[in-house]
Design an enzyme around this catalytic site. Sequence first.
Site, short mmCIF file in Angstrom:
data_model
loop_
_atom_site.label_atom_id
_atom_site.label_comp_id
_atom_site.label_asym_id
_atom_site.label_seq_id
_atom_site.Cartn_x
_atom_site.Cartn_y
_atom_site.Cartn_z
N ASP A 84 0.79 -1.24 0.00
CA ASP A 84 0.00 0.00 0.00
C ASP A 84 0.82 1.29 0.00
OD1 ASP A 84 -1.82 -1.98 0.50
OD2 ASP A 84 -2.80 -0.97 2.16
N GLU A 254 -11.49 -1.18 1.70
CA GLU A 254 -10.19 -0.88 2.30
C GLU A 254 -9.71 0.49 1.83
OE1 GLU A 254 -7.90 -4.91 3.18
OE2 GLU A 254 -7.94 -4.50 1.04
#
Length: 556
Positions: A84, A254
């Site tokens: 990420d 998410e």
Amino acid sequence: MIRNPFKNPANTFPGRPLWWAAGAAVAALVVVLSLVLSLVLSGNTGKGPAPTTPPDAAQSETPAAGSGYRPAYHLTPEQRWMNDPQRPFFLDGLWHYYYLYNADYPEGNGTEWFHATSTDMVHWKNEGVAIPKFRNGLGDIETGSAVVDTEGTAGFGKGAVVAVLTQQHDGVQRQSLFYSTDNGYSFTSYDGNPVMENPGAEHWRDPRIVRDEANNQWLMLLAEGHKIGFYTSQDLLQWNYVSSFDREGLGVLECPDFFQMDVNGDPARRTWVLAASANGAGEGGTTGLAYWTGNWDGKGFTADGDHQWLDAGPDFYAAVTWDDPRLTDGQRKSSRHTIGWMNNWAYARELPTKDWFGAASVVRDIRLESDGGRPALVSTPTPALKSLEGAPVQIPAGALQDGPGQALQVPDTGAFKVDVELEKPEAGNGEARMLLRSGGTTYATVGYDFAAGKAFVVRDGDDVAGRQRPDADDNKAAGHDTYRQVRTTEGGSGRDAVRLAVYVDRSSVEVFVEGGSQTLTSLVFPPPGAKEVGLAAAGGRVNVKSGTVTPLAGIR
């Protein structure tokens, strides 16, 4: 985001700088390099600003042929694992960017925040791990967001960098705060961590911090399964729940994001955009960034329609967006930057790279545009990428043929872009295909189907699609099927011509359709052999109106 199974503390190994300022004397350069080598080996790359002038195209490194799958102009970890992105911020002349990093992959577990700096968001200097894992008894360091606390609302001083992020211990997700008083090069764990204790939720992660100036408050968004929770605070320490935004059918949400943009650059049409990484399998897609436009009243978000997707490809996930604080308010609301993790959890651990795992997309500029219908995000490569461009080679205008097609003059480095404008056939049928070949095999195809009005990417001949392991379990088999699926996006069926900009790197393609109104991001892993590109037609005559092939320099 926490869906990575790595959890074993170990020493980290900070990466080396991606590019260097020239030394004034040979002797001095030798000393500097010796010092840097000793610091790297001791686990410390130093804390300080990067050079302020990025190399131009002539100075950028020409990517070496035969460099394997490691991209030439995309950011990758020097070694081991990345996933990420964490939203960058600008401070004292530098962009500060963090990404989740696991120095122990594949043997060990747990991520931490790795730090890179840049002046142009193209060339990056590795600064090492800024927030290490397993240091405060609350677990590893996962996704969150950092803000520059200009007024010192959290009590760590004006201009302190405050990061709020998820830590997970024994399967419980909590939100912790870390602060930096050296411009984001190192962080201290807040003594009162966690600042948010888990209320008993399975999914409770990925805090996104936003400054809500109109209501004089800090705003946090949390990914809570099938909903996004909204929380407010005055000091970044005490948070109060105010509302949630619930959506079914998109899997576990998410990495939320929340920002304002002006439709077509018009301040009178200022609109809130809520985004989250989601699963589009129920719509025939895969994971990516979904977003909604709507209104925020200081407590709750109301969408004005269904979700849209920022990128229709399989490999643009956990994306973050940010603006440039040096610009005027109108400029900041007209355009933002974005970057995504160029990967997919369905097969991220089955890819054929060695020593390094994962890459970031190129930085893109996004705008919110409408031609009378619902506003939609449009994305284009950041203009700073032009610093990597070499001399373009013209693609001759004329009719494309079936078969291997017209050979394009591409560099053997594997790093280039193709800009092409294609004319709609008179009969309305026909496809234009850009065939990516290696060792005589077409490993991927980028194209446009005029009958369907869709751009597409096919990668069923590359090194991943072509070799499923016979001992693969059900999950790996499903991941292999996901990888082989054809990805398409609308390109406008009523157009007389269509423009494609295709950015090719050694293990990826990023396709921008009609100025970025639609995009397709896809990993591709060519088999060994000489690289070639052909431009061909199928199912009908297609004409090339104009086009160029432009080599792109490397950033390493």
